[in-house]
Motif scaffolding. Structure first.
Motif, short mmCIF file in Angstrom:
data_model
loop_
_atom_site.label_atom_id
_atom_site.label_comp_id
_atom_site.label_asym_id
_atom_site.label_seq_id
_atom_site.Cartn_x
_atom_site.Cartn_y
_atom_site.Cartn_z
N ALA A 8 0.13 -5.92 5.83
CA ALA A 8 0.19 -5.33 4.49
C ALA A 8 -0.35 -6.31 3.46
O ALA A 8 -1.05 -5.92 2.51
N ARG A 18 -1.81 3.51 3.69
CA ARG A 18 -2.14 2.87 2.41
C ARG A 18 -3.55 3.24 1.96
O ARG A 18 -3.79 3.53 0.78
N PRO A 57 1.74 1.46 -1.76
CA PRO A 57 1.94 0.16 -1.08
C PRO A 57 2.45 0.26 0.35
O PRO A 57 2.13 -0.59 1.18
#
Length: 768
Positions: free
Chosen positions: A375, A746, A752
């Motif tokens: 991420a 995403r 997010p």
């Protein structure tokens, strides 16, 4: 030739059976495949014995309480009840545990999680046993549970050993280093259950010498035997475990807390005792994946190259330590992923709470951090305006690079090659906006979504895992190979859990000795130990032991021939059951060379040693590493938040393909498990209570949820220190695929996505 003769010859040729796959590199089918598909394979739940009694366990309804009193009078007086046992009836060590022995056999002064065992009953009928267990009266003083791992630091001690299990402060490089670009994130990973196909079951039979035999689906029988013997107050040789059919395992398959009451009741009653857990008991009893809270800060230069990674990792161990120390070491060591990071400062903690216990589940520690650091890489790419794959390529690890633990990566690490393979693989076609193709929409054939609300996203994940045990674990396995009458037998206590060890053992012996018929003996603790069936151990350590034993038998077979012809055994080869010399002078069959003799040899395999991480998180802690790259393509309904995984393209570092069909199945299974982690699997425990402990409330992905899985590349760069050069295959796709799916969501939504599993509200886009 006449027409009749030609027809007969053609018919005979057509009817000739195809040769079976043989040796390493072939797709030799599993020996038990037919029995399993036909439903005749004997599992632990199928066991029976004369004079059988049935067991049931009373479990705590509270996640945290003080036990005021336990009254078993009513249960003991019920007709048909033969024994009731509590903590007072444990003759030996009162605690157990896979990694750390801190878990009571039966709760005595306090209960620390929902479902903790308090008493067990043996009766002549299963219904009687269950009713008697319910008749045990326990008076509790209910206490407020500590369920937030962040509160565990300040809370009163939940255990005599305290709330902190382990703290690892990793320090690598310059703490003052900063990057031109900084991205931060907070991430949460939920609790996954291993959800075995068959719930725990077993049979205990008392022995005339005062010991006990247990028939269990154990994945680590010698460790389990030693634990049980210590709790029973017996010498290990008076406790025997016979491994029955294991119905699949993606974790420590058999909970020791389940095994212990079983043998204790058999010793108390002098009768065989059977215990078959309900699905609810299975959820309450065995360990789960560690829920994890992760805080990250990545520093990079203007070109996207990493300068420093800072992270805090908090693992919720639940009520007891189990293997949390090992999971934390993996999480901290791999917190930066398969990337070159010159400066890393990681703080890792594992703490006790009143949540269900956590333990070994495939890819423990590595899976949680992979979701977080990937991420962060997406955030970094977005902030720099770069393609997410390009940012990853600029930082990809290679052989010779150094981990944040200070260990040099000496094994093959083709990370960039893997990523390029999935990046360059053609994308799947877009779904057509027609009624006939509505099944392609997120939500399934009856989904309420509209095609106009669907967005497609493409994301990437790079993952890594370690193989074998770590931090000084003594990895060793022993195997015996015996050949007689043209048939080979392998004796090794490596348990077949679905990873394919028994098939591999047959292939090794076929390859080495040229014997077609190879049998692998059933496993019990009368054999030398082989260790647990996890982290690719049996492919490496047990497969290595089988290979060494088979080579010793090969030498015994070839030496008389070599001596007779005045040459060394190295100049002889065995191929397709024939022994030939390099010059063609000698040519005979293995059967003729055996000439009725019985040959056998026993060998061990022990990889090179490792060392514990020191006070700065530094050390050569791992034997080997495996890597994987996955590109995920998803369709997201941005109005409803539903997600459909369209395709997962996989490239994996496998070292060497030993069985193509088996390897494909392991990768596909691991990827599908990862899809469940990403989208559906979350064992909910509000205030420490396990909600919906069944396969209705706990949503596993089915065949209909499985996406198209494209294995686009298998890199066969052999690890020279591993037997056959092969690497572990199934854990690393489990680690990588959840991160890839989250990355694709995403990309589709711009949200997010900082929590797994991904909740629908995290994929909804309000400002379209």
């Amino acid at each position: 030739m006449s027409n009749e003769a030609a027809t007969a010859a053609a018919t005979e040729t057509a009817a000739a059976p195809e040769p079976l796959p043989h040796g390493l590199g072939s797709s030799l089918p599993a020996a038990d495949a037919r029995a399993k598909t036909e439903g005749t394979f004997p599992y632990a739940a199928d066991l029976w014995a004369e004079g059988l009694l049935w067991a049931a366990v009373l479990r705590s309804p509270h996640p945290h309480a003080r036990i005021v009193s336990i009254d078993t009078t009513h249960a003991r007086e019920m007709p048909g009840v033969r024994a009731v046992v509590t903590h007072e009836d444990v003759p030996g060590r009162p605690v157990h545990g896979r990694g750390t022995a801190d878990r009571p056999v039966f709760a005595s002064e306090a209960v620390r999680h929902h479902g903790e065992p308090i008493a067990a009953v043996a009766a002549d009928h299963p219904d009687t046993a269950r009713m008697a267990a319910a008749a045990v009266i326990v008076e509790y003083e209910v206490l407020d549970p500590v369920t937030d791992p962040e509160q565990a630091f300040e809370a009163e001690p939940l255990h005599p050993d305290g709330n902190l299990i382990r703290h690892i402060p990793l320090r690598h490089g310059d703490p003052e280093a900063v990057g031109e670009v900084v991205v931060e994130g907070l991430y949460r990973i939920g609790r996954q259950d291993p959800a075995p196909i068959g719930a725990e079951a077993g049979l205990a039979v008392p022995r005339p010498d005062g010991g006990v035999e247990l028939y269990l689906a154990s994945t680590d029988p010698h460790t389990d035997r030693d634990t049980l013997a210590a709790c029973y107050g017996l010498e290990p040789e008076r406790v025997k475990i016979v491994v029955t059919g294991v119905p699949g395992a993606t974790a420590d398959r058999e909970d020791q807390g389940f095994q212990l009451p079983l043998g204790l009741l058999a010793l108390r009653t002098g009768c065989p005792v059977k215990l078959t857990a309900t699905r609810e008991e299975s959820f309450l009893g065995h360990t789960h994946r560690h829920p994890t809270l992760l805080r990250y800060r990545h520093h990079a230069d203007a070109e996207g190259r990493l300068v420093k990674v800072e992270a805090q990792i908090l693992l919720d161990a639940g009520a007891y330590a189990d293997t949390s120390s090992d999971a934390l070491a993996a999480a901290v060591a791999f917190a930066c992923g398969p990337y070159v990071v010159p400066n890393a400062f990681i703080e890792g903690w594992a703490v006790r709470t009143n949540n269900p216990p956590s333990g070994h589940v495939r890819g423990e520690g590595a899976m949680q951090v992979c979701a977080a650091y990937e991420a962060q890489m997406d955030k970094l790419a977005k902030k720099l305006g770069l393609d997410p794959a390009e940012v990853r390529l600029r930082n990809a690890m290679a052989t010779g690079d150094v981990l944040p633990t200070g260990q040099t990566v000496t094994c093959p690490a083709p990370v960039a090659e893997l990523l390029q393979a999935v990046r360059d693989h053609p994308l799947p076609p877009l779904p057509k906006d027609t009624p006939e193709e509505e099944w392609l929409l997120p939500g399934g054939p009856e989904g309420a979504g509209e095609p106009g609300a669907v967005r497609r996203g493409v994301g990437y994940g790079l993952g890594m895992v370690h193989m074998l045990g770590a931090e000084g674990a003594d990895e060793v396995s022993t195997a015996t190979v015996r050949v007689h009458g043209g048939v080979a037998t392998v004796l090794c206590a490596a348990v077949e859990t679905g990873q394919g060890f028994t098939t591999l053992a047959r292939q090794i012996v076929q390859e080495t000795l040229g014997v077609d018929e190879v049998h692998v003996a059933p496993v019990d603790t009368d054999q030398p130990p082989a260790g647990a069936g996890c982290r690719g151990r049996h492919t490496w350590v047990s497969g290595g032991a089988v290979e060494r034993a088979a080579k010793m038998v090969r030498t015994q077979l070839l030496q008389p021939l070599a001596h007779k012809f005045g040459m060394s055994t190295e100049l002889l080869q065995i191929t397709d059951g024939k022994i030939t010399s390099y010059d063609g002078v000698l040519s005979t069959t293995v059967t003729e060379a055996l000439d009725g003799k019985e040959l056998w040899a026993t060998a061990q395999c022990r990889p090179h040693p490792t060392e514990p991480l020191d006070e700065a998180g530094q050390g050569d802690a791992f034997v080997g590493l495996a890597f994987c790259a996955i590109r995920a393509v998803v369709d997201v309904d941005i109005e409803m938040g539903t997600v459909r995984v369209v395709e997962l393209a996989v490239a994996q570092d496998v070292g060497r393909v030993l069985n193509p069909a088996q390897l494909t199945a392991r990768i596909e299974g691991g990827v599908t498990q990862g899809v469940g982690i990403a989208l559906t699997e979350n064992l909910r425990t509000p205030r420490g209570l396990v909600r919906h402990p069944d396969l209705t409330g706990y949503a596993l992905p089915t065949a209909l949820d499985a996406p198209d899985i494209r294995i686009v590349k298998l890199v066969e760069e052999r690890d020279v220190v591993a037997p056959f050069g092969a690497k572990a295959a199934s854990a690393v796709p489990v680690v990588t695929s959840p991160a890839a799916v989250a990355s694709a969501v995403r990309a589709a939504t711009g949200r997010p996505v900082n929590r797994l599993p991904i909740r629908p509200q995290a994929a909804v886009v309000t400002n379209q």
